[in-house]
Design a protein around this motif. Sequence first.
Motif, short mmCIF file in Angstrom:
data_model
loop_
_atom_site.label_atom_id
_atom_site.label_comp_id
_atom_site.label_asym_id
_atom_site.label_seq_id
_atom_site.Cartn_x
_atom_site.Cartn_y
_atom_site.Cartn_z
N ALA A 1 0.83 -1.21 0.00
CA ALA A 1 0.00 0.00 0.00
C ALA A 1 0.86 1.25 0.00
O ALA A 1 0.57 2.24 -0.70
CB ALA A 1 -0.92 -0.01 1.22
N SER A 2 1.94 1.23 0.79
CA SER A 2 2.83 2.39 0.83
C SER A 2 3.45 2.66 -0.53
O SER A 2 3.56 3.81 -0.97
CB SER A 2 3.92 2.15 1.88
OG SER A 2 4.85 3.20 1.89
N SER A 3 3.86 1.60 -1.23
CA SER A 3 4.48 1.79 -2.55
C SER A 3 3.46 2.31 -3.57
O SER A 3 3.79 3.16 -4.42
CB SER A 3 5.08 0.47 -3.04
OG SER A 3 4.07 -0.48 -3.31
N CYS B 1 -2.14 4.00 13.74
CA CYS B 1 -3.50 4.25 13.25
C CYS B 1 -3.50 4.82 11.84
O CYS B 1 -4.55 5.25 11.33
CB CYS B 1 -4.24 5.20 14.18
SG CYS B 1 -4.54 4.50 15.81
N SER B 2 -2.37 4.88 11.21
CA SER B 2 -2.29 5.36 9.83
C SER B 2 -1.33 4.48 9.07
O SER B 2 -0.58 3.69 9.65
CB SER B 2 -1.82 6.83 9.78
OG SER B 2 -0.53 6.95 10.37
N LEU C 1 1.92 8.50 5.52
CA LEU C 1 2.01 9.06 4.18
C LEU C 1 0.75 9.84 3.81
O LEU C 1 -0.36 9.49 4.24
CB LEU C 1 2.21 7.93 3.16
CG LEU C 1 3.51 7.12 3.31
CD1 LEU C 1 3.47 5.94 2.36
CD2 LEU C 1 4.71 8.00 3.00
N PRO C 2 0.90 10.89 3.00
CA PRO C 2 -0.30 11.57 2.48
C PRO C 2 -1.04 10.64 1.52
O PRO C 2 -0.43 9.92 0.73
CB PRO C 2 0.27 12.80 1.76
CG PRO C 2 1.69 12.42 1.44
CD PRO C 2 2.15 11.53 2.55
N ARG C 3 -2.34 10.68 1.58
CA ARG C 3 -3.15 9.78 0.76
C ARG C 3 -3.32 10.36 -0.63
O ARG C 3 -3.78 11.49 -0.80
CB ARG C 3 -4.51 9.54 1.43
CG ARG C 3 -4.41 8.92 2.81
CD ARG C 3 -3.88 7.49 2.72
NE ARG C 3 -4.85 6.62 2.12
CZ ARG C 3 -5.81 6.00 2.80
NH1 ARG C 3 -5.89 6.17 4.10
NH2 ARG C 3 -6.68 5.23 2.18
#
Length: 694
Positions: A367-369, A672-673, A678-680
Amino acid sequence: MPSMIDMLDLSSDHTPILLTLNDTSTATKNYPTITPGKTNWKKFSQTIENAITLNISLKNPSDLDSAVHSFTNIIQDAALDASKNNSSTTHTTYVLPSHIIQLITEKRRARRIWQRTHLPSDKKHFNILNNSLKNILRKYNSDKFHNYLESLSNTDNSLWKATKNILKEKSKIPPLRYPDNSLASSNLDKANLFASDLENRFSPHLNFPTSSHYSNIEASLLNTLPMCLPTKHTSPSEVLNIIKNLKNNKSPGHDLITNTIAKYLPKKAILLLTYIYNSILRLFYIPLTWKHSVIILIYKPGKPPNQPSSYRPISLLPTFSKILEKIILKKIYPILNEKQSIPNAQFGFRSKHSSLHQLHRLVDTIASSLEQKKFCSGVFLDVAQAFDRVWHKGLLFKLLFLPTPLFLLLKSFISNRTFSVRCEDETSDPHPIKAGVPQGSILSPTLYNIYTADLPQSINTTLATFADDTAIISTNSEIATTTNNIQDHLIQLQDWFSLWNIKVNENKSIHITFTLRPTTTPPVYINNQTIPIVDSVKYLGLLLDKRLTWANHIKAKRTSLNLRLHKLRPLLRSKISLNNKTLIYKQILRPAMSYGIQLWGTTKNSNLIKFQALQSIYLRVLSNAPWYVSNRTLHHDLNIPSISTLASYHYNKFHKNTFNHPNPLISKLSSCSILDNLPRRLKRKWPRDLLNNA
C-alpha cells in the motif's frame, strides 16, 4: 453413478478395467482399538493400580525400553479386559413397525400365490400390495429422516457429525502404480508402495554442501560438549495437567493408547510415567517405541489418484511420546526467548503470531508503494519438502547453543526414528527416517524454526516467513532497482540453501510486481533458472493481485463457497431448527468466507457486494424466506451483520492485539495510519480505514 476407467496397463495382454461404485451404505470401518466396547473405567484403573510396580531400576537405555514396553502392555491388557465384556452390546437392530412387517408378509404370500397360479387376479392383488408397501416405506423413511434432522443438536455433537459427513470427501485409494507402471491392488501392496515412496521422501537431498562445510559440521559435532547442570525434572502434577488438557478425539499411535485412556490412568500410573520421563531427561535417551509412527495417507484433491505422491502423509504418534514432547518444549522456550534464537521475521508456529500479522506487513508495504507511485517487487519461494528433508547433522549443529542435556535429548529425539504405513487393515514393515523433523510431532515446528533461524536478510528488502513460506519484497521508484535488490538477496539465499541442503522449486516459485503503472518486469533468477512472472500470487491463504484490488481472491473464494453451499443445501433446507441452521452458517460457512476479512474487507464496493450477495443467499436458504422478504430484514431478524460491518469488527479486534506486542514488527502495525503517515493519493481504502467505522 458408477464410473469405469481403463487402467491402460501395458504389462499385461489384457486390458484391466477399474469399476468404481458409489457405495452409500452406512457400513462402518473397523479401526484397530483396545476399547472395542463400552469401557468400565473404574475396573480399568483398578487393574492398572494392582499391576504396576513402582520399585523398578532405570539406570540405562535398555531399562527404559523394558519399562516402557511393560507399562504399555499393562495399559493395553487393562483396557481390553475392561471393555471386552461389553463389545457384544455395541450393535443395534433395525426393527420396522408391526403394521409394515404384516404388510411385507402379505405381499410375499401374494407373490407366492401368483407365481404358482399365474392368474391375472392374483397378479393384480400382488401389485396392489407391492405398491402400497412402497408408498408406506417411502413415507416411513421420510418421517424417520425428518425426525433425525429435528433431533440434531450442538450439545451432543450430532449436528457437527451430520455436517462433517456431508462436507467430507469420500474417497477410496484405487490401485497404485509402481515405478515400472504395474499395479499395486491389495492393501498390503499399497502400504508397502507408500512406505517405499515415503522412505525416499524422508531422506536428505542429494545436493550435499561443500566438503569443507560438511567437515566443519562433523568436527563441531565431535567436539567435547561443555559441562552443564542437569535438566530440571518434571513433576506428577505437570504430567497430570498436560494429560487433562489433551483432546479426546485424537487418533492413537501404534500402541492404540488414546488420550481418553490416558485421562483415566490412576495416580500410581502417573507416578510411574513421571519416573520414566525423569529418567529420560537424566539419561538423554528416548525409548525406541516412542519414536515409531504409523502413517495414514490422505488424498490431495486434483492430483492423479494412482500415484503415491498424490497423497498427504499423516503421522500418528504415541500419546506418551507427545506428552514428553510438551515437557521438552516447555524447557526449550525460555532459552529461545532469552537468546532470541528465532528471528522476528519468522511468524510461523509462534505464540501470539498469526498468518494475518505477516499478511498485514506485506499489505502495508504494498500500500505504501502504491501511494508513492513506486514499484513493489516480490518473490515467493516454494521450498521443496521443507520439513521432510531437514539435514539431521545440520540441525544438530544449530542446536549446539542449547544446554548439553537438552542437546543430547534432542539428538536422541531425531535419531533412529522409524515409521510404518497403514492402509485399511494392512500395515507395512518398519522403515527408517533418515532426514526431516518428525512429522506430527509437537517439537517439529520449533526445530524447523531453529534450523532456518539464520536465513540471510538484506537491508534493501523485506523478508517475511511463516514456517517454510518465504517471501521477499523490495520497494523503489525504479523497477530495475527493485529487481536488482531482489536478485542480490536471492544470491545470498541460494548460497545459504546450498550450505544447509535445502532445495527450492524454481518452477513453483513466483515473481510479481505490485504497481498501478504499466511496466515490464525484468526477470530474476535462482539456481540459474528464471522465476516465473505472474499477475497474482497466493500467500498464506489470500490471493494478492498486482494492483491489490482483492478481485481475484473474492472470485476464487466465491467459487469454493458456492460448492460448499451446494453440499449443505439439503441440510439447510431441512426441518432442523432455525437456530441450528444459523449455527451451521456462523461456525462452518462464514469462517471460510471471512478469513482475512481484516485485509480484503477494504476492497471496493463492487467486489464486496459479491460476498454480501452470497451471505444473503445463505440466509435466504436457511430461513426459507419468501421472495418478498428483504435482505435487510433477514439480516436484522437473524442478527447477522453485513460484510462491511463484520470487516470493521474483526479489524478493530485484530488491531487492539497489536499494541505492546513483544515482536516489534507486529507492534509497528498498531499505528493508526499507513506506514510513515504518508499523504493519501489514491481514492482507495486500506485496512486501517476500518478503524473509522468502529
